[in-house]
Design an enzyme around this catalytic site. Structure first.
Site, PDB file in Angstrom:
ATOM      1  N   VAL A  45       0.832  -1.209   0.000  1.00 51.43           N
ATOM      2  CA  VAL A  45       0.000   0.000   0.000  1.00 51.43           C
ATOM      3  C   VAL A  45       0.865   1.257   0.000  1.00 51.43           C
ATOM      4  CG1 VAL A  45      -1.791   1.297   1.214  1.00 51.43           C
ATOM      5  CG2 VAL A  45      -1.906  -1.198   1.141  1.00 51.43           C
ATOM      6  N   CYS A  46       1.938   1.240   0.775  1.00 57.19           N
ATOM      7  CA  CYS A  46       2.825   2.407   0.846  1.00 57.19           C
ATOM      8  C   CYS A  46       3.456   2.712  -0.508  1.00 57.19           C
ATOM      9  CB  CYS A  46       3.919   2.179   1.889  1.00 57.19           C
ATOM     10  SG  CYS A  46       3.298   1.906   3.556  1.00 57.19           S
ATOM     11  N   THR A  47       3.811   1.669  -1.245  1.00 54.40           N
ATOM     12  CA  THR A  47       4.408   1.867  -2.567  1.00 54.40           C
ATOM     13  C   THR A  47       3.425   2.559  -3.502  1.00 54.40           C
ATOM     14  OG1 THR A  47       5.832  -0.065  -2.272  1.00 54.40           O
ATOM     15  CG2 THR A  47       5.466   0.689  -4.537  1.00 54.40           C
ATOM     16  N   LEU A  50       3.010   6.439  -2.181  1.00 51.84           N
ATOM     17  CA  LEU A  50       4.092   7.381  -2.453  1.00 51.84           C
ATOM     18  C   LEU A  50       4.303   7.582  -3.948  1.00 51.84           C
ATOM     19  CD1 LEU A  50       4.562   6.790   0.637  1.00 51.84           C
ATOM     20  CD2 LEU A  50       6.888   7.584   0.181  1.00 51.84           C
TER      21      LEU A  50
END
Length: 219
Positions: A45-47, A50
């Site tokens: 999810v973070c990938t 960002l």
């Protein structure tokens, strides 16, 4: 500064980032800044988040808004992970700094700790928190999401537009407002003042209470 929330001044912390050392107040400068945390590098999810923030960066720049990422991974991890982030979002480069907070000091100061998420060593992880910081270095808006829910960058951009419009005019933005939609005039502005401030006119909604507080205009 536990419990940092709307109206609080952000501490002038010195941060180690992918672009060297920065102080928060110097970085914010005379504009706005979005400080956003993510739970961990090299996670799905973070990938996506960002990468999308990188894609939207030109839109934020048009509005005088800087971006500042943050997690508890170290700088070298961030730099390696950026390659994955940029590969996931082709054509969008991560031009904003990502701060490292391996000691968990910054996420505590900025109220970005997720009490339910830990790494393999039992250390607390950041939540998906986001603060919009104004030129006065105060928090103008905060968003808090669990690790399982990615943020909506269209909504982040929308709230920035709302905050900046409200700061420029004595107005507020109603439910589901989008740029170009009518805004509402602040109740602190009298009808006589409104006529001077909004020469284009305004429309007062007729309500059962007969109170003239719901006034729409373009600004």
């Amino acid at each position: 500064m536990p419990g940092l929330t709307i109206g609080d001044t952000v501490a002038d912390l010195e941060l180690e980032t992918t672009q060297g050392k920065i102080r928060i107040h110097d970085y914010v400068g005379d504009g706005y800044c979005i400080v956003f945390s993510h739970p961990a590098d090299f996670t799905p999810v973070c990938t996506t988040e960002l990468g999308m923030m990188a894609k939207y960066a030109p839109e934020f720049e048009k509005r005088g808004v800087k971006l500042l990422g943050l997690s508890c991974d170290d700088v070298e991890s961030h730099k390696e992970w950026i390659k994955d982030v940029e590969a996931y979002t082709p054509g969008s480069l991560v031009t904003y700094p990502i701060a490292a907070d391996p000691k968990r000091e910054v996420i505590k100061q900025l109220n970005m700790v997720d009490p339910d998420e830990e790494d393999a060593s039992g250390n607390q992880l950041p939540s998906r928190a986001l603060h919009v910081v104004g030129p006065d270095k105060k928090v103008k808006l905060s968003m808090l999401y669990p690790a399982s829910t990615g943020r909506n960058m269209d909504e982040v951009l929308r709230v920035v537009d709302s905050l900046q419009k409200a700061a420029k005019h004595k107005v507020a933005t109603p439910v589901n407002w989008k740029p170009g939609d009518p805004v509402v005039i602040s109740p602190s502005v009298s009808n006589e003042e409104a006529k001077q401030m909004f020469p284009q006119g305004f429309e007062t909604t007729d309500l059962p209470s007969k109170k003239e507080y719901l006034r729409f205009t373009q600004a």
